[in-house]
Design a protein around this motif. Sequence first.
Motif, PDB file in Angstrom:
ATOM      1  N   ASP A 156      -0.232 -26.448  31.982  1.00  0.00           N
ATOM      2  CA  ASP A 156       0.233 -27.430  32.957  1.00  0.00           C
ATOM      3  C   ASP A 156      -0.168 -28.856  32.585  1.00  0.00           C
ATOM      4  OD1 ASP A 156      -2.458 -26.431  33.608  1.00  0.00           O
ATOM      5  OD2 ASP A 156      -2.353 -27.869  35.263  1.00  0.00           O
ATOM      6  N   GLU A 177       2.658 -32.075  29.720  1.00  0.00           N
ATOM      7  CA  GLU A 177       3.390 -33.316  29.976  1.00  0.00           C
ATOM      8  C   GLU A 177       2.453 -34.524  30.012  1.00  0.00           C
ATOM      9  OE1 GLU A 177       6.075 -35.534  33.406  1.00  0.00           O
ATOM     10  OE2 GLU A 177       5.938 -33.341  33.415  1.00  0.00           O
ATOM     11  N   SER A 178       1.365 -34.418  30.750  1.00  0.00           N
ATOM     12  CA  SER A 178       0.479 -35.572  30.897  1.00  0.00           C
ATOM     13  C   SER A 178      -0.188 -35.943  29.579  1.00  0.00           C
ATOM     14  CB  SER A 178      -0.582 -35.306  31.965  1.00  0.00           C
ATOM     15  OG  SER A 178      -1.393 -34.198  31.609  1.00  0.00           O
ATOM     16  N   GLU A 204       8.600 -23.377  27.848  1.00  0.00           N
ATOM     17  CA  GLU A 204       7.574 -24.154  28.535  1.00  0.00           C
ATOM     18  C   GLU A 204       7.137 -25.345  27.678  1.00  0.00           C
ATOM     19  OE1 GLU A 204       3.665 -23.160  31.188  1.00  0.00           O
ATOM     20  OE2 GLU A 204       3.816 -22.111  29.278  1.00  0.00           O
ATOM     21  N   ASN A 259      10.143 -27.926  27.293  1.00  0.00           N
ATOM     22  CA  ASN A 259      10.347 -28.635  28.565  1.00  0.00           C
ATOM     23  C   ASN A 259       9.223 -29.627  28.831  1.00  0.00           C
ATOM     24  OD1 ASN A 259      12.742 -27.335  29.082  1.00  0.00           O
ATOM     25  ND2 ASN A 259      11.828 -25.758  30.392  1.00  0.00           N
ATOM     26  N   GLY A 260       7.995 -29.259  28.407  1.00  0.00           N
ATOM     27  CA  GLY A 260       6.877 -30.181  28.570  1.00  0.00           C
ATOM     28  C   GLY A 260       7.071 -31.446  27.763  1.00  0.00           C
ATOM     29  N   LYS A 294      10.044 -32.631  26.655  1.00  0.00           N
ATOM     30  CA  LYS A 294      11.185 -33.357  27.226  1.00  0.00           C
ATOM     31  C   LYS A 294      10.783 -34.103  28.493  1.00  0.00           C
ATOM     32  CE  LYS A 294      15.119 -30.622  25.574  1.00  0.00           C
ATOM     33  NZ  LYS A 294      16.223 -29.709  25.966  1.00  0.00           N
ATOM     34  N   SER A 295      10.026 -33.445  29.341  1.00  0.00           N
ATOM     35  CA  SER A 295       9.611 -34.077  30.593  1.00  0.00           C
ATOM     36  C   SER A 295       8.759 -35.311  30.328  1.00  0.00           C
ATOM     37  CB  SER A 295       8.847 -33.064  31.442  1.00  0.00           C
ATOM     38  OG  SER A 295       8.479 -33.627  32.678  1.00  0.00           O
ATOM     39  N   ALA A 296       7.849 -35.200  29.339  1.00  0.00           N
ATOM     40  CA  ALA A 296       7.008 -36.352  28.992  1.00  0.00           C
ATOM     41  C   ALA A 296       7.859 -37.490  28.447  1.00  0.00           C
ATOM     42  CB  ALA A 296       5.954 -35.934  27.977  1.00  0.00           C
ATOM     43  N   ASP A 332      11.045 -38.054  29.023  1.00  0.00           N
ATOM     44  CA  ASP A 332      11.849 -38.612  30.119  1.00  0.00           C
ATOM     45  C   ASP A 332      11.008 -39.527  30.997  1.00  0.00           C
ATOM     46  OD1 ASP A 332      14.070 -37.249  29.222  1.00  0.00           O
ATOM     47  OD2 ASP A 332      13.784 -35.550  30.578  1.00  0.00           O
ATOM     48  N   THR A 333       9.788 -39.111  31.277  1.00  0.00           N
ATOM     49  CA  THR A 333       8.901 -39.945  32.093  1.00  0.00           C
ATOM     50  C   THR A 333       8.535 -41.220  31.345  1.00  0.00           C
ATOM     51  OG1 THR A 333       7.968 -37.994  33.165  1.00  0.00           O
ATOM     52  CG2 THR A 333       6.684 -40.020  33.307  1.00  0.00           C
TER      53      THR A 333
END
Length: 638
Positions: free
Chosen positions: A386, A389-390, A430, A433-434, A436-438, A440-441
């Motif tokens: 979890d 992304e961060s 997972e 997506n992590g 990609k999410s980072a 995008d952010t």
Amino acid sequence: MINITLPDSSIKSFDEYPTGMDVALSISEGFARNCVAMEIDGKLLDLNTKIESDSSLRLITTKDGDAVEILRHSAAHVMAEAVQNLYDGALLTIGPVVEDGFYYDIDMKPVSEDQFPAIEAEMNKIIKAKKPFERKVVSKAEALEMFNDNKYKKELIEALEDQEISLYQQGGFVDLCRGPHIPHTGMIKGVKLMKTSGAYWRADQSREQLQRLYGTAFFDKKELKEYLHLIEEAKKRDHRKVGTRLGLFSFHQEAPGMPFFHAKGMEMWNVLLEYWRHEHKAAGYVETKTPVMLNRKLWEQSGHWENYRENMYTSVVDDEEYAIKPMNCPGGMLLYKTGSYSYRDLPLRAGEIGLVHRHEFSGALSGLFRVRAFHQDDAHIFMTPDQIESEILGVLRLVERIYSRFGLGFHLELSTRPEKSIGTDAQWEEATNGLKSALDTYGKEYLINEGDGAFYGPKIDIHIKDALGRTWQCGTVQLDMALPERFDLTYKGADNEKHRPIMIHRVIYGSIERFFGILVEHFAGKFPLWLAPVQVVILPINDELAPHAATVSARLSEHGIRCEVDNRTESLKKKIRDAQINYTPLILTVGEKERDSDTLSVRTLDGNVTMGLSIDAFLDKVLKNIRSRTLEGISFEK
């Protein structure tokens, strides 16, 4: 009725099978003149290909990225025809497109650059004739007969499994080729031969030696002119020449591919590492160090012995095989295993400036850009799923802070799961997506390279852009699901059970030697004050003032300013000129007036002179500039 759907969803209908050029002309003649090829179902085709079913079509124009490669592929055919016209007995082999141009390997007598104008003149005749490129398909037997007098083409044809062979013809010249090509030779507006070298057929040193002719081509003569200017500017900035002249580093036959850094080079090296440590400490990293040589058992466990053995230097110590590390990762795994971690202890961010060695062929060595011994600013981040992304976001922000200090822009590319990979579908989903999410952010545009990830996880590659607009892939951020498994790395989760950590490999400088070379060319040796190996040179106007110059130097050195005194028995004018040639940011002239008033005469590299400046005022401005690590110069105007 054939219906053609264009990218804007508009539909063009035709009673008979249209060609790509027919579709282009249906839009406008002006548009058609700039069309190069077409794409149907992801396949690039010639504009004169007939479309025999309803299709979605993209017309490739001179403005599209794909177009330049097609143009240069066509230019390689033009060069090949020109060579055959001028040199009896020249046998063509292969002529692919490469970065920034093309080449053709030809069995012929050696060619020098003095012969380039004649070849270019012949090429321009072919270009001026606007010869159409026409595709033909013949049987394998027919192709062998057509190229009966060229053993290289026959070897290529015989190796093909296809029984139908694709050829391209421009006028009377015919060559093997899959295509596509531009409609006619006249679309080549700017062409230039760049260099020549030797090459072996099939890259086999036991086979025939060929002449490799390199060239480049553009749709616009202005673009060619700009490119040639860039090449000349790059030659002036060549880090090997600039670095040698400034006394930063050297290479020696006693250690091929292993750079020697001189005192001035080490000043700059240490500044780079000091800045790296400053940023990483602020970002919550600890610094570690692992041995340069480790035993075979470790490299077998990591997988390097099986997959990377040919690039590793090995030795035997006490009857046991060892390898000099080609990368820092396995040592980092051992460090992690010395601890016992809970999910509350993660993420753990550990950085290392590790000296690694990799065997490179001697012909591949290129200054600091391709070496056998180099330092990597590795970091390994151990985390829970979890936190992906961060942590990725934190790395990207760190990357931006560091690169911006050098005035380097960058773009990002995300590489996803390749065909051969380890891990479950759920793990890859997972991890990807992590990332990609980072991204995008983070908010910066990025490209996606489908299937180009490492076998052990997806990655983000970071490509910097230098002052000449050239891109260099330095930084990378990779998620790894293999090494934590191989080394049985664990942490205790909130459920009090053991879990496998996710690991990030990442570098920012990459190879520090290579990054050093990039900076030399990026700044053309004119480094900002904070980075310059010599920040201040002090010039006494005569021998009597040498003691005072030494006193001034000592005062500046007390504040950490890197300075030198030029006590040579040369004229002041020559000393100033030499300091400017060496790109010293600040030049202090010391005369009797400056000694008596305890002031300085300051000359900046751009030629501005300020007289009567107090040493305290000088120090105030200089130290503020250095501490801020700015790219801006200093104005000493009162």
